[in-house]
Write a protein that holds these residues in place. Structure first.
Motif, PDB file in Angstrom:
ATOM      1  N   ALA A   7       0.833  -1.197   0.000  1.00 20.21           N
ATOM      2  CA  ALA A   7       0.000   0.000   0.000  1.00 20.21           C
ATOM      3  C   ALA A   7       0.873   1.253   0.000  1.00 20.21           C
ATOM      4  CB  ALA A   7      -0.922  -0.011   1.225  1.00 20.21           C
ATOM      5  N   GLU A   8       1.961   1.207   0.760  1.00 23.61           N
ATOM      6  CA  GLU A   8       2.874   2.346   0.765  1.00 23.61           C
ATOM      7  C   GLU A   8       3.541   2.514  -0.595  1.00 23.61           C
ATOM      8  OE1 GLU A   8       5.856   3.808   3.995  1.00 23.61           O
ATOM      9  OE2 GLU A   8       6.948   2.341   2.770  1.00 23.61           O
ATOM     10  N   LEU A   9       3.967   1.411  -1.197  1.00 23.90           N
ATOM     11  CA  LEU A   9       4.603   1.485  -2.516  1.00 23.90           C
ATOM     12  C   LEU A   9       3.653   2.057  -3.556  1.00 23.90           C
ATOM     13  CD1 LEU A   9       6.531  -1.920  -2.601  1.00 23.90           C
ATOM     14  CD2 LEU A   9       7.461   0.352  -2.160  1.00 23.90           C
ATOM     15  N   GLU A  10       2.407   1.660  -3.492  1.00 27.44           N
ATOM     16  CA  GLU A  10       1.415   2.183  -4.424  1.00 27.44           C
ATOM     17  C   GLU A  10       1.248   3.677  -4.255  1.00 27.44           C
ATOM     18  OE1 GLU A  10      -1.228   2.328  -7.490  1.00 27.44           O
ATOM     19  OE2 GLU A  10      -0.019   0.596  -6.862  1.00 27.44           O
ATOM     20  N   SER A  11       1.258   4.121  -3.001  1.00 32.15           N
ATOM     21  CA  SER A  11       1.069   5.541  -2.710  1.00 32.15           C
ATOM     22  C   SER A  11       2.293   6.367  -3.075  1.00 32.15           C
ATOM     23  CB  SER A  11       0.764   5.711  -1.214  1.00 32.15           C
ATOM     24  OG  SER A  11       0.750   7.068  -0.844  1.00 32.15           O
ATOM     25  N   VAL A  12       3.476   5.866  -2.781  1.00 33.02           N
ATOM     26  CA  VAL A  12       4.703   6.649  -2.950  1.00 33.02           C
ATOM     27  C   VAL A  12       5.302   6.493  -4.343  1.00 33.02           C
ATOM     28  CG1 VAL A  12       7.085   6.938  -2.141  1.00 33.02           C
ATOM     29  CG2 VAL A  12       5.235   6.574  -0.487  1.00 33.02           C
ATOM     30  N   VAL A  13       5.338   5.263  -4.846  1.00 32.00           N
ATOM     31  CA  VAL A  13       6.019   4.980  -6.108  1.00 32.00           C
ATOM     32  C   VAL A  13       5.060   4.980  -7.293  1.00 32.00           C
ATOM     33  CG1 VAL A  13       7.484   3.321  -7.326  1.00 32.00           C
ATOM     34  CG2 VAL A  13       7.742   3.635  -4.850  1.00 32.00           C
ATOM     35  N   GLY A  14       3.835   4.477  -7.072  1.00 35.87           N
ATOM     36  CA  GLY A  14       2.856   4.410  -8.155  1.00 35.87           C
ATOM     37  C   GLY A  14       3.325   3.490  -9.264  1.00 35.87           C
ATOM     38  N   ASP A  15       3.250   3.956 -10.494  1.00 39.42           N
ATOM     39  CA  ASP A  15       3.652   3.141 -11.646  1.00 39.42           C
ATOM     40  C   ASP A  15       5.125   3.318 -12.016  1.00 39.42           C
ATOM     41  OD1 ASP A  15       1.074   2.151 -11.933  1.00 39.42           O
ATOM     42  OD2 ASP A  15       0.455   3.828 -13.211  1.00 39.42           O
ATOM     43  N   ASP A  16       5.839   4.165 -11.277  1.00 38.46           N
ATOM     44  CA  ASP A  16       7.249   4.407 -11.574  1.00 38.46           C
ATOM     45  C   ASP A  16       8.115   3.240 -11.095  1.00 38.46           C
ATOM     46  OD1 ASP A  16       6.520   6.878 -12.553  1.00 38.46           O
ATOM     47  OD2 ASP A  16       6.911   7.916 -10.648  1.00 38.46           O
ATOM     48  N   ARG A  17       9.347   3.228 -11.537  1.00 35.09           N
ATOM     49  CA  ARG A  17      10.311   2.292 -10.982  1.00 35.09           C
ATOM     50  C   ARG A  17      10.820   2.859  -9.663  1.00 35.09           C
ATOM     51  NH1 ARG A  17      16.004   0.852 -13.920  1.00 35.09           N
ATOM     52  NH2 ARG A  17      16.584   2.862 -13.017  1.00 35.09           N
ATOM     53  N   PRO A  18      10.891   2.063  -8.595  1.00 30.81           N
ATOM     54  CA  PRO A  18      11.409   2.589  -7.325  1.00 30.81           C
ATOM     55  C   PRO A  18      12.806   3.165  -7.501  1.00 30.81           C
ATOM     56  CG  PRO A  18      10.414   0.423  -7.001  1.00 30.81           C
ATOM     57  CD  PRO A  18      10.476   0.654  -8.491  1.00 30.81           C
ATOM     58  N   GLY A  19      13.008   4.362  -6.966  1.00 32.27           N
ATOM     59  CA  GLY A  19      14.301   5.021  -7.096  1.00 32.27           C
ATOM     60  C   GLY A  19      14.644   5.801  -5.848  1.00 32.27           C
ATOM     61  N   ALA A  20      15.820   6.400  -5.853  1.00 27.23           N
ATOM     62  CA  ALA A  20      16.287   7.133  -4.681  1.00 27.23           C
ATOM     63  C   ALA A  20      15.353   8.270  -4.316  1.00 27.23           C
ATOM     64  CB  ALA A  20      17.695   7.675  -4.951  1.00 27.23           C
ATOM     65  N   GLU A  21      14.669   8.828  -5.319  1.00 26.06           N
ATOM     66  CA  GLU A  21      13.761   9.943  -5.046  1.00 26.06           C
ATOM     67  C   GLU A  21      12.555   9.536  -4.211  1.00 26.06           C
ATOM     68  OE1 GLU A  21      12.542   8.228  -9.092  1.00 26.06           O
ATOM     69  OE2 GLU A  21      14.364   8.543  -7.895  1.00 26.06           O
ATOM     70  N   HIS A  22      12.283   8.239  -4.140  1.00 23.44           N
ATOM     71  CA  HIS A  22      11.152   7.755  -3.352  1.00 23.44           C
ATOM     72  C   HIS A  22      11.546   7.347  -1.939  1.00 23.44           C
ATOM     73  CE1 HIS A  22      10.020   6.505  -7.617  1.00 23.44           C
ATOM     74  NE2 HIS A  22       9.135   7.430  -7.322  1.00 23.44           N
ATOM     75  N   ALA A  23      12.839   7.144  -1.716  1.00 24.44           N
ATOM     76  CA  ALA A  23      13.293   6.463  -0.500  1.00 24.44           C
ATOM     77  C   ALA A  23      12.885   7.178   0.777  1.00 24.44           C
ATOM     78  CB  ALA A  23      14.812   6.281  -0.543  1.00 24.44           C
ATOM     79  N   ARG A  24      12.964   8.501   0.782  1.00 22.85           N
ATOM     80  CA  ARG A  24      12.651   9.243   2.007  1.00 22.85           C
ATOM     81  C   ARG A  24      11.220   8.992   2.474  1.00 22.85           C
ATOM     82  NH1 ARG A  24      14.932  13.735   4.321  1.00 22.85           N
ATOM     83  NH2 ARG A  24      16.273  14.037   2.490  1.00 22.85           N
ATOM     84  N   ASP A  25      10.312   8.788   1.537  1.00 25.23           N
ATOM     85  CA  ASP A  25       8.902   8.622   1.890  1.00 25.23           C
ATOM     86  C   ASP A  25       8.497   7.173   2.126  1.00 25.23           C
ATOM     87  OD1 ASP A  25       8.346  11.393   1.679  1.00 25.23           O
ATOM     88  OD2 ASP A  25       8.221  11.206  -0.495  1.00 25.23           O
ATOM     89  N   LEU A  26       9.427   6.253   1.975  1.00 26.78           N
ATOM     90  CA  LEU A  26       9.115   4.841   2.209  1.00 26.78           C
ATOM     91  C   LEU A  26       9.337   4.504   3.680  1.00 26.78           C
ATOM     92  CD1 LEU A  26      10.666   3.231  -1.005  1.00 26.78           C
ATOM     93  CD2 LEU A  26       8.251   3.692  -0.526  1.00 26.78           C
ATOM     94  N   GLU A  27       8.505   5.091   4.538  1.00 27.04           N
ATOM     95  CA  GLU A  27       8.695   4.962   5.986  1.00 27.04           C
ATOM     96  C   GLU A  27       8.386   3.554   6.483  1.00 27.04           C
ATOM     97  OE1 GLU A  27       6.429   7.963   7.915  1.00 27.04           O
ATOM     98  OE2 GLU A  27       7.544   9.629   7.007  1.00 27.04           O
ATOM     99  N   TYR A  28       7.333   2.958   5.978  1.00 34.23           N
ATOM    100  CA  TYR A  28       6.999   1.615   6.434  1.00 34.23           C
ATOM    101  C   TYR A  28       8.018   0.608   5.907  1.00 34.23           C
ATOM    102  CZ  TYR A  28       4.252  -2.423   7.878  1.00 34.23           C
ATOM    103  OH  TYR A  28       3.836  -3.578   8.488  1.00 34.23           O
ATOM    104  N   THR A  29       8.468   0.796   4.682  1.00 36.28           N
ATOM    105  CA  THR A  29       9.520  -0.062   4.136  1.00 36.28           C
ATOM    106  C   THR A  29      10.762   0.005   5.010  1.00 36.28           C
ATOM    107  OG1 THR A  29       8.675   0.405   1.912  1.00 36.28           O
ATOM    108  CG2 THR A  29      10.847  -0.607   2.060  1.00 36.28           C
ATOM    109  N   ASP A  30      11.107   1.208   5.443  1.00 37.38           N
ATOM    110  CA  ASP A  30      12.249   1.383   6.336  1.00 37.38           C
ATOM    111  C   ASP A  30      12.020   0.642   7.650  1.00 37.38           C
ATOM    112  OD1 ASP A  30      14.812   3.076   6.878  1.00 37.38           O
ATOM    113  OD2 ASP A  30      13.575   3.382   8.649  1.00 37.38           O
ATOM    114  N   ALA A  31      10.781   0.711   8.171  1.00 33.75           N
ATOM    115  CA  ALA A  31      10.470   0.025   9.430  1.00 33.75           C
ATOM    116  C   ALA A  31      10.573  -1.486   9.279  1.00 33.75           C
ATOM    117  CB  ALA A  31       9.066   0.417   9.894  1.00 33.75           C
ATOM    118  N   VAL A  32      10.176  -2.007   8.124  1.00 33.67           N
ATOM    119  CA  VAL A  32      10.286  -3.450   7.864  1.00 33.67           C
ATOM    120  C   VAL A  32      11.749  -3.887   7.908  1.00 33.67           C
ATOM    121  CG1 VAL A  32      10.063  -5.197   6.048  1.00 33.67           C
ATOM    122  CG2 VAL A  32       8.133  -3.687   6.563  1.00 33.67           C
TER     123      VAL A  32
END
Length: 470
Positions: free
Chosen positions: A310-335
């Motif tokens: 759900a976080e990836l959908e919200s932050v990354v959407g249809d883009d490829r995950p990149g460094a520009e998304h990392a700061r907002d991937l808070e739950y991913t960081d918690a995992v």
């Protein structure tokens, strides 16, 4: 959430808020720490070899400052975050790094990882620009590209050996991003791969020969030395090739080569070589271990995967995950943080006392080797509710404010904290995001794996995961 406050008032486990030699009490008046009984000469070596991790269950029954010995070396385990903080941060100058070089485990003795004092400060200054926040962000494209290529090679129903797949992936990323090198980690002939196996075999705490002095010849030592000789030859080839083609890039290898010379702050040939030796090994091995456990845990927790996606959908959407998304991937960081709490890749730090000190009301004589076991503190129920459970939310629900800072230290701490911490964190975020967007995970191995007791907290057996394309 279990707060650490009730355990730091000196009433429970011998914690002495006034100690540290700030008062007038002579250091010789402090008693030595208690500890488990051992045997003459070998001390507690047989207990450690029999069960390196379970041994700390025995140690903990004696308190938070516990002395033991192994083949002539005196150790003291520190099992409270306040004591870890003193050794790593507030009084770090009273302790030096200890990495068993006197036992023959030489992984770049002249490099940043194993050096101390002015030599360490000089090298850290040379390398620090490579690991600034902005520079690490610039490596995101390489990380994302290699993660994308790896997942595109996998197909629906494929079974991957996670520890091997992520070791290959992180080695490729490290070599390209930091050293502008291409390596082939799929080949058993690759010197880095063979050296990693040899280093882990040589450091295995379940083998008594690991604790014998370096001058005692063993078969394992001879294999280790032959493999490391080959590895060093490979490293020297890489250095000479970079000199030949020109070391004018901004990658770490070029910076190390340019730092060589005869000036006061210049790096010696041994320092250049040993840094490449250590970084190529440690820089990918720890990240691959963390990723292996992260995906193993995710394969067992559908609710966590749902929240992460759900976080990836919200932050990354249809883009490829990149460094520009990392700061907002808070739950991913918690995992990832929670996975490293459960399974810290570097599971124990060692320091040696440079002078007599007192900790927790006990005297620690000069020369004592201090053991700081992350794997134990990370699961201490005094600081974590349900420590055996995988709960990423514990890092975002505010409860960590009640926890002593050094109840969690997977990257070390103080001046000697891991220089590659930002690099590893970004790399792991992008790999987790890339894999989870494409695949569901089915764990085929033991959900509670046996742990190897080598240089890292890696699984003793392969971790197999079946991939189901989404």
């Amino acid at each position: 959430m279990a707060s650490g406050s009730s355990d730091t008032d000196g009433t429970d486990r011998g914690i002495d808020a006034s100690d540290g030699n700030a008062n007038d009490r002579p250091i010789e008046e402090y008693p030595l720490p208690p500890g488990p009984d051992g045997y003459p000469i070998v001390g507690n070596a047989f207990q450690v070899v029999r069960d390196p991790f379970g041994f700390y269950d025995v140690v903990s029954t004696h308190g938070d400052v516990v002395q033991y010995s192994i083949v002539g070396n005196t150790f003291t385990a520190l099992l409270h975050p306040d004591y870890v903080e003193r050794v790593l941060v507030s009084e770090h100058e009273r302790f030096e790094r200890y990495l068993f070089a006197d036992l023959g485990l030489d992984i770049g003795a002249e490099g940043l990882v194993m050096s101390d004092g002015e030599q360490w400060r000089r090298q850290r200054g040379v390398m620090q620009p490579v690991f600034t926040t902005d520079r690490v962000q610039s490596y995101g494209e390489t990380m994302a590209t290699y993660a994308d290529r790896a997942t595109k090679r996998w197909d629906d129903g494929d079974v991957i050996v996670a520890n091997k797949e992520f070791s290959r992936l992180t080695l490729r990323i490290l070599a390209e991003a930091l050293f502008d090198l291409e390596v082939d980690p799929t080949s058993d002939d690759e010197a880095v791969v063979r050296a990693a196996r040899a280093i882990n075999e040589r450091a295995d705490a379940r083998r008594l020969s690991t604790f014998l002095p370096g001058w005692v010849p063993t078969l394992a030592d001879r294999r280790f030395e032959r493999t490391m000789d080959d590895y060093r030859c490979r490293v020297e080839e890489l250095i000479e090739h970079r000199r030949a083609v020109g070391a004018d890039g901004d990658d770490l290898l070029s910076i190390l080569v340019r730092a060589g010379g005869s000036g006061e702050s210049a790096l010696s040939e041994a320092e250049i070589s040993d840094n490449l030796v250590a970084f190529l090994f440690a820089g990918h091995e720890t990240s691959s271990v963390a990723l292996t456990y992260t995906f193993s845990l995710l394969a067992q927790c559908d609710d966590v995967v749902d929240e992460l996606r759900a976080e990836l959908e919200s932050v990354v959407g249809d883009d490829r995950p990149g460094a520009e998304h990392a700061r907002d991937l808070e739950y991913t960081d918690a995992v990832i943080t929670e996975a490293m709490r459960r399974y810290p890749p570097v599971y124990m730090l060692f320091r040696r006392a440079l002078e007599d000190v007192s900790i927790g009301g006990y005297r620690i004589p000069e020369g004592t080797i201090l053991t700081l076991p992350q794997f134990r503190l990370h699961r201490d129920e005094r600081f974590y509710d349900a420590p055996e459970e995988f709960r990423p939310e514990r890092w975002i629900d505010g409860s960590k404010r009640d926890r002593p800072e050094y109840a969690y230290f997977p990257f070390g701490g103080g001046p000697r904290h891991c220089i590659g911490m930002r690099f590893a964190t970004l790399e792991m975020k992008l790999i987790v995001a890339t894999v989870l967007r494409r695949f569901d995970l089915e764990l085929l191995s033991d959900p509670d794996p046996e742990i190897s007791a080598t240089t890292t907290f890696g699984p003793a057996a392969d971790v197999r995961i079946r991939l189901h394309r989404r």
